[in-house]
Scaffold this motif. Structure first.
Motif, PDB file in Angstrom:
ATOM      1  N   TYR A   1      -2.197 -26.975  46.962  1.00  0.00           N
ATOM      2  CA  TYR A   1      -3.024 -26.348  47.814  1.00  0.00           C
ATOM      3  C   TYR A   1      -4.694 -26.340  47.746  1.00  0.00           C
ATOM      4  O   TYR A   1      -5.289 -26.780  48.801  1.00  0.00           O
ATOM      5  CB  TYR A   1      -2.599 -24.992  47.982  1.00  0.00           C
ATOM      6  N   ASN A   2      -4.992 -26.004  46.500  1.00  0.00           N
ATOM      7  CA  ASN A   2      -6.403 -26.068  46.312  1.00  0.00           C
ATOM      8  C   ASN A   2      -7.077 -27.393  46.553  1.00  0.00           C
ATOM      9  O   ASN A   2      -8.186 -27.604  47.168  1.00  0.00           O
ATOM     10  CB  ASN A   2      -6.715 -25.564  44.652  1.00  0.00           C
ATOM     11  N   VAL A   3      -6.279 -28.481  46.068  1.00  0.00           N
ATOM     12  CA  VAL A   3      -6.947 -30.038  46.333  1.00  0.00           C
ATOM     13  C   VAL A   3      -6.809 -30.449  47.821  1.00  0.00           C
ATOM     14  O   VAL A   3      -7.778 -30.917  48.227  1.00  0.00           O
ATOM     15  CB  VAL A   3      -5.997 -30.872  45.566  1.00  0.00           C
ATOM     16  N   ALA A   4      -5.906 -29.766  48.351  1.00  0.00           N
ATOM     17  CA  ALA A   4      -5.807 -30.208  49.744  1.00  0.00           C
ATOM     18  C   ALA A   4      -7.134 -29.609  50.557  1.00  0.00           C
ATOM     19  O   ALA A   4      -7.746 -30.099  51.307  1.00  0.00           O
ATOM     20  CB  ALA A   4      -4.675 -29.786  50.439  1.00  0.00           C
ATOM     21  N   ILE A   5      -7.115 -28.209  50.300  1.00  0.00           N
ATOM     22  CA  ILE A   5      -8.204 -27.503  51.122  1.00  0.00           C
ATOM     23  C   ILE A   5      -9.644 -28.192  50.582  1.00  0.00           C
ATOM     24  O   ILE A   5     -10.683 -28.406  51.557  1.00  0.00           O
ATOM     25  CB  ILE A   5      -8.268 -26.138  50.705  1.00  0.00           C
ATOM     26  N   ALA A   6      -9.813 -28.454  49.348  1.00  0.00           N
ATOM     27  CA  ALA A   6     -11.158 -28.973  48.779  1.00  0.00           C
ATOM     28  C   ALA A   6     -11.500 -30.182  49.251  1.00  0.00           C
ATOM     29  O   ALA A   6     -12.727 -30.701  49.714  1.00  0.00           O
ATOM     30  CB  ALA A   6     -11.084 -28.972  47.215  1.00  0.00           C
TER      31      ALA A   6
ATOM     32  N   LEU B   1      -6.701 -29.173  60.650  1.00  0.00           N
ATOM     33  CA  LEU B   1      -5.848 -29.660  59.527  1.00  0.00           C
ATOM     34  C   LEU B   1      -6.082 -28.240  58.411  1.00  0.00           C
ATOM     35  O   LEU B   1      -4.829 -28.040  58.009  1.00  0.00           O
ATOM     36  CB  LEU B   1      -6.225 -30.814  59.015  1.00  0.00           C
ATOM     37  N   MET B   2      -7.214 -27.847  58.178  1.00  0.00           N
ATOM     38  CA  MET B   2      -7.236 -26.811  57.309  1.00  0.00           C
ATOM     39  C   MET B   2      -6.669 -25.500  57.821  1.00  0.00           C
ATOM     40  O   MET B   2      -5.913 -24.932  57.078  1.00  0.00           O
ATOM     41  CB  MET B   2      -8.749 -26.385  56.891  1.00  0.00           C
ATOM     42  N   ASP B   3      -6.673 -25.253  59.095  1.00  0.00           N
ATOM     43  CA  ASP B   3      -5.883 -24.194  59.522  1.00  0.00           C
ATOM     44  C   ASP B   3      -4.367 -24.152  59.413  1.00  0.00           C
ATOM     45  O   ASP B   3      -3.577 -23.335  59.147  1.00  0.00           O
ATOM     46  CB  ASP B   3      -6.276 -23.960  61.172  1.00  0.00           C
ATOM     47  N   GLU B   4      -3.788 -25.587  59.574  1.00  0.00           N
ATOM     48  CA  GLU B   4      -2.541 -25.814  59.605  1.00  0.00           C
ATOM     49  C   GLU B   4      -2.220 -25.538  57.970  1.00  0.00           C
ATOM     50  O   GLU B   4      -1.034 -24.960  57.540  1.00  0.00           O
ATOM     51  CB  GLU B   4      -2.106 -27.439  59.734  1.00  0.00           C
ATOM     52  N   ILE B   5      -2.876 -26.134  56.871  1.00  0.00           N
ATOM     53  CA  ILE B   5      -2.791 -25.843  55.598  1.00  0.00           C
ATOM     54  C   ILE B   5      -2.588 -24.248  55.140  1.00  0.00           C
ATOM     55  O   ILE B   5      -1.876 -23.864  54.503  1.00  0.00           O
ATOM     56  CB  ILE B   5      -3.527 -26.595  54.639  1.00  0.00           C
ATOM     57  N   GLN B   6      -3.650 -23.612  55.771  1.00  0.00           N
ATOM     58  CA  GLN B   6      -3.655 -22.188  55.229  1.00  0.00           C
ATOM     59  C   GLN B   6      -2.728 -21.148  55.958  1.00  0.00           C
ATOM     60  O   GLN B   6      -2.292 -20.422  55.481  1.00  0.00           O
ATOM     61  CB  GLN B   6      -5.206 -21.661  55.718  1.00  0.00           C
TER      62      GLN B   6
END
Length: 368
Positions: A36-41, A153-158
């Motif tokens: 999760y952290n790697v994807a957001i970063a 994409l960030m909204d989807e991940i969060q």
């Protein structure tokens, strides 16, 4: 004659190189860990790359992102989420190219007179020949479209946890005994906490010796705070208790195109026991963990940790006489998984390839 690059272009290139090196350094030093952290970063990093980089056409941007993505995946090949996000951003650009191509083709078909159709065969148009070379202008600002796509994409991940939690009521029943061998998974934790609002159940948690003992205790503490009955069991007792387990819930680091996944060490053994007892195994994972790569070399997916946690270095006699390894991850084959619970629904491992085809382009599987 090609003119020499301007001072502003050189300055922008230097800023981009500093930005890339800083992000690669964070991955190498493990300053950013976890899918999760790697994807957001990675999303935030690519957003900055899109803003400060100099490029004129979509093809130039694709080439730039592929080069940066290759450097990122080479620096930390086991952080699969970084490569997945790079490929998702490339898919955003290619979708925009195809959209413009369809729009241009429809316009040319509608506007061209019928009497001139034969003469059009002899005329070459740069716009129709290579839509990837469309330039950024006021009517089609590709840069802003890409940045907005990354934000989506960030909204989807969060919001992954919220969408997965909607399926809890249909999958978990009252007075059921669940087992999870991945206490480090925040997705599994949120899944159980949400299910406890409408269901009463018991959770068995394996301690995952020797790497995740502290995570296991924190996991059990959070469940207990939510009035969920939780029991920590040793890894060696999994086969003995599996006959009473209704479902096995596991988290994962990455899901591959064949339906297999990489997860915490010890999970493969738990899945073997579950298969022996015909106990269903549910894997909880967000769409950003789905990778278009195929696990040809499964041994390369397994990272080895500190052997001192297995056998203390103070026991010098034993250390000198045996080889001790401490794997951090396991590969679970698709035959041992029944359902993947994702933020877009539940799917069989045999259907994972279809989801990946819908979200990635085959041209970007190999970034080299």
């Amino acid at each position: 004659m090609s003119s020499a690059p301007s001072a502003s272009a050189i300055n922008a290139a230097n800023k981009l190189e500093v930005l890339v090196e800083a992000f690669i350094s964070k991955l190498k030093r493990r300053q950013v860990t976890g899918s999760y952290n790697v994807a957001i970063a990675t999303c935030q990093f690519l957003m900055r790359v899109t803003s400060i980089s100099r490029w004129n056409t979509a093809n130039e941007f694709i080439t730039l992102i592929r080069e940066i993505g290759k450097r990122i995946t080479d620096s930390q090949p086991r952080e699969f989420a970084a490569g997945n996000i790079v490929r998702r951003v490339l898919a955003i650009v290619r979708d925009e190219i195809n959209l413009n191509k369809t729009f241009n083709d429809n316009n040319s078909t509608n506007i061209a007179p019928v009497s001139a159709s034969m003469f059009q065969l002899l005329i070459t148009s740069n716009k129709e020949k290579d839509v990837g070379n469309i330039k950024i202008n006021e009517k089609s600002d590709l840069r802003s479209i890409i940045i907005q796509g990354i934000r989506d994409l960030m909204d989807e991940i969060q919001s992954v946890h919220e969408n997965i939690e909607l399926m809890t009521v249909d999958l978990i029943h009252d007075n059921e005994i669940l087992l999870t061998p991945t206490p480090g998974s925040s997705t599994v934790l949120n899944f159980l906490l949400k299910a406890s609002l409408k269901r009463k159940f018991t959770v068995l948690i394996t301690e995952n010796y020797p790497n995740d003992i502290e995570l296991c205790h924190r996991f059990a503490k959070k469940l207990a705070d939510a009035n969920i009955e939780s029991v920590i069991i040793p890894d060696s007792t999994v086969f003995a208790v599996m006959s009473r387990v209704g479902k096995v819930l596991i988290g994962t680091r990455s899901v591959f195109v064949n339906g297999g996944c990489v997860t915490a060490a010890g999970v493969a053994t738990v899945c073997e026991c579950a298969k022996e007892h015909r106990t269903p195994v549910f894997t909880v994972a967000g769409l950003y963990k789905f990778s278009p790569c195929y696990p040809f070399d499964r041994n390369s997916l397994i990272e080895v940790g500190n052997s001192g946690k297995v056998v203390p270095y103070e026991d010098s006699d034993l250390v000198g006489k045996c080889e001790v390894t401490n794997p951090l991850y396991d590969y679970v084959s698709p035959e041992h998984i029944d359902i993947y619970i994702t933020n877009i629904g539940g799917f069989s491992p045999n259907f994972i390839y279809r989801i990946i085809l819908d979200n990635y382009y085959t041209n970007d599987v190999d970034l080299s």
